[in-house]
Design an enzyme around this catalytic site. Sequence first.
Site, PDB file in Angstrom:
ATOM      1  N   THR B 154       0.908  22.626  -3.302  1.00 10.96           N
ATOM      2  CA  THR B 154       1.292  21.259  -2.915  1.00 10.96           C
ATOM      3  C   THR B 154       0.020  20.415  -2.902  1.00 10.96           C
ATOM      4  OG1 THR B 154       1.223  21.889  -0.584  1.00 10.96           O
ATOM      5  CG2 THR B 154       3.370  21.909  -1.663  1.00 10.96           C
ATOM      6  N   LYS B 176      -0.039  29.601  -0.848  1.00 10.79           N
ATOM      7  CA  LYS B 176      -0.247  28.161  -0.913  1.00 10.79           C
ATOM      8  C   LYS B 176      -0.377  27.660   0.508  1.00 10.79           C
ATOM      9  CE  LYS B 176       2.413  25.403   0.950  1.00 10.79           C
ATOM     10  NZ  LYS B 176       2.189  24.003   1.273  1.00 10.79           N
ATOM     11  N   THR B 187       0.955  26.481   7.532  1.00 11.99           N
ATOM     12  CA  THR B 187       1.982  25.993   6.610  1.00 11.99           C
ATOM     13  C   THR B 187       1.720  26.605   5.315  1.00 11.99           C
ATOM     14  OG1 THR B 187       2.135  23.843   7.429  1.00 11.99           O
ATOM     15  CG2 THR B 187       2.907  24.140   5.256  1.00 11.99           C
ATOM     16  N   GLU B 267      -7.168  20.497   3.784  1.00 15.49           N
ATOM     17  CA  GLU B 267      -7.188  19.085   3.417  1.00 15.49           C
ATOM     18  C   GLU B 267      -8.398  18.342   3.982  1.00 15.49           C
ATOM     19  OE1 GLU B 267      -3.404  18.009   4.931  1.00 15.49           O
ATOM     20  OE2 GLU B 267      -2.351  18.492   3.073  1.00 15.49           O
ATOM     21  N   ASN B 386      -3.538  12.622   4.964  1.00 15.15           N
ATOM     22  CA  ASN B 386      -2.304  12.759   5.731  1.00 15.15           C
ATOM     23  C   ASN B 386      -1.719  11.437   6.195  1.00 15.15           C
ATOM     24  OD1 ASN B 386      -1.620  15.659   5.948  1.00 15.15           O
ATOM     25  ND2 ASN B 386      -3.756  15.750   6.600  1.00 15.15           N
ATOM     26  N   SER B 391       4.170  13.956   3.400  1.00 15.86           N
ATOM     27  CA  SER B 391       4.214  15.367   3.019  1.00 15.86           C
ATOM     28  C   SER B 391       4.723  16.170   4.190  1.00 15.86           C
ATOM     29  CB  SER B 391       2.838  15.867   2.606  1.00 15.86           C
ATOM     30  OG  SER B 391       1.929  15.734   3.679  1.00 15.86           O
TER      31      SER B 391
END
Lengths: 391, 391
Positions: B154, B176, B187, B267, B386, B391
């Site tokens: 993702t 992932k 996640t 991220e 974010n 997302s």
Amino acid sequence: MTVTAPKGFRASGVAAGIKATAGALDVALVVNDGPDTTAAAVFTGNRIKAAPVLWSQQVLKAGIVRAVILNSGGANACTGPAGFQDTHATAEHTAAVLSGRASRFPVGAGDVAVCSTGLIGERLPMPKLLHGVDAAARGLSRDGGAEAAKAIMTTDTVPKTAVHSGQGFTVGGMAKGAGMLAPGLATMLVVLTTDAVADASILDAALREATAVTFDRIDSDGCMSTNDTVLLMASGASRIEPTPAELAEAVTAVCADLARQLIADAEGATKEIAIDVTGAASAADAVEVGRSIARNNLVKTAFFGNDPNWGRILAAIGTTAAAFEPDEVDVAINGVWICKGGAAGEDRSKVDLSARGVTVTVNLHAGEESATVWTNDLSMGYVHENSAYSS
Amino acid sequence: MTVTAPKGFRASGVAAGIKATAGALDVALVVNDGPDTTAAAVFTGNRIKAAPVLWSQQVLKAGIVRAVILNSGGANACTGPAGFQDTHATAEHTAAVLSGRASRFPVGAGDVAVCSTGLIGERLPMPKLLHGVDAAARGLSRDGGAEAAKAIMTTDTVPKTAVHSGQGFTVGGMAKGAGMLAPGLATMLVVLTTDAVADASILDAALREATAVTFDRIDSDGCMSTNDTVLLMASGASRIEPTPAELAEAVTAVCADLARQLIADAEGATKEIAIDVTGAASAADAVEVGRSIARNNLVKTAFFGNDPNWGRILAAIGTTAAAFEPDEVDVAINGVWICKGGAAGEDRSKVDLSARGVTVTVNLHAGEESATVWTNDLSMGYVHENSAYSS
């Protein structure tokens, strides 16, 4: 007026050179001239407690506070036995100065509460601080509340004060805090004063009732400080003895006002978010759900981006132990029910997030209880402010 | 090779048009050709579980998985009964296609696990997804592991795969995950394969042992997802039956490798931070302290700013219930003991934070146990990523 709004209090704020910025106010003093000197306080739940917290906890055991000396520019936390001696010396010096000339009573060190805020882990510059105590005592005034409120600011952008009038008595307050705002009190120092007549146990009950629904329900960044102190002092100068309920109501009003001001001034925040949790099986469930949403970095960044991302809110609710069924939860953002029964409801494009104020409403459909938790978004400004400066 | 490194597995990754980006791979299929089809899995601890998690939990009850179909581009979480029907239809379609021509066995829908990842709260585009299943079945290959790993990405910037060889058997894996990484699984979707001979209960024990010390000890942003799934499938094709300890060791090695890759790709992160908590009274205490530090936004922003702010670390430790005395805690950053006995130790200027890798060492001086928790800093990039994208 603030802490000097009630009769029987004088205050001051002076620049002692503790802060790096020349001329910045950094020492505040609030003195209770009586006739009563009852007091109560609540302190941080953090097990790493700053020296002034350890000191003031001892002072409060007797339920008597004659004065509180506060400094910004240094937290005096994680400073070991030497740091505790610094706090003790500050209280001793304050008591001596007040007994000498600035007080109507002789004052003992054990009657002086101490509060500090600033960087953790560094010793305070004691000569500067003690000179600041001298200057603060000289500057004491019935009009000194505003200066005192300025002297306790750290990353705050505005001083925070509040006043509430009861039937024949008044409660005033000042607060500092802009980050490290979390459950079990925010990173904040709060001094509340009242001219009501109330013994220490009544003050304690009123203060705990007030903080439970105000300061304990704001959560800016989930971080709990080492120095949090909320101190309530009563002078009895109004000669009015309110009922415990009347007193608690007035104290709660001032705390609620100050709590909202803390959220409004949180570091880097672009949003002030009220999370109303309804339909909960218990108030504790409602608070747990509200706090879980308030602390979720993905929810907070979504609001910074004006994104009504209810999926992240559901994911945050799902981490709690509160009573609810996943397929019964409704969520509204600014009144638009974008999640109904745990799935998509009204179209997310209907949500207007352009204003600073945001209301998230959650209905758990599990009972009749409710609670509101206040928080902020997580912004570029928060990251900048907390990465660029040691605090 | 990844999930196709062990004998007995084929995989594929195809572009089905679920992701907005044209040509982006978004459907992956991993098939176990046997002779065994034993399996075990662990799922998110979030009470709001995505439809594919609810489905796969049922599949795993029998300890048999013939194939797993995965999609990115949509989480199928908070989609109600219709979303669950979508997952069911995906499994049915996958089973039918595999039974028709692409498998050596007839496959039932109840033998097909399903994983989804992406935005919460939106229905999947089912016609596209089912066409993707057809294409994925056609594309199945003994070399397909690398494409499968790409198709589950993702916000990941790189595919994540790992292989570990035991005595005569192999464990392979793909993962992932780049955000919403938190306790009780990040996640993430993880598929692990092995050609070892092992019944479902042995696989389950090995998987739980492995995840407890790997995926459960990474915490990028404190946010727990609705879709986390770690699936382990065994083909028995090596004809080797390792001891439970040998199997657990190999599975743990692959999980540890993948977990570190998740943290490395988190991220916006500019730092990969290992928090080694030593001298704890229990492993649970060590993990609690490590996680409290890992989740503290003020600690994380300080590292983003290359600020060795040990005071914030102490404040985070103080919020835990772990056994320790505040005046006995030592903290080192990259080997420099800047906090000794709960107060300032070596000079903070000695700490070099210029590298991406950071090690925080905490000695609680309360026992002999230890644990390591991995996390990231909180950066401008995290907030940007974010807040700018749903997302």
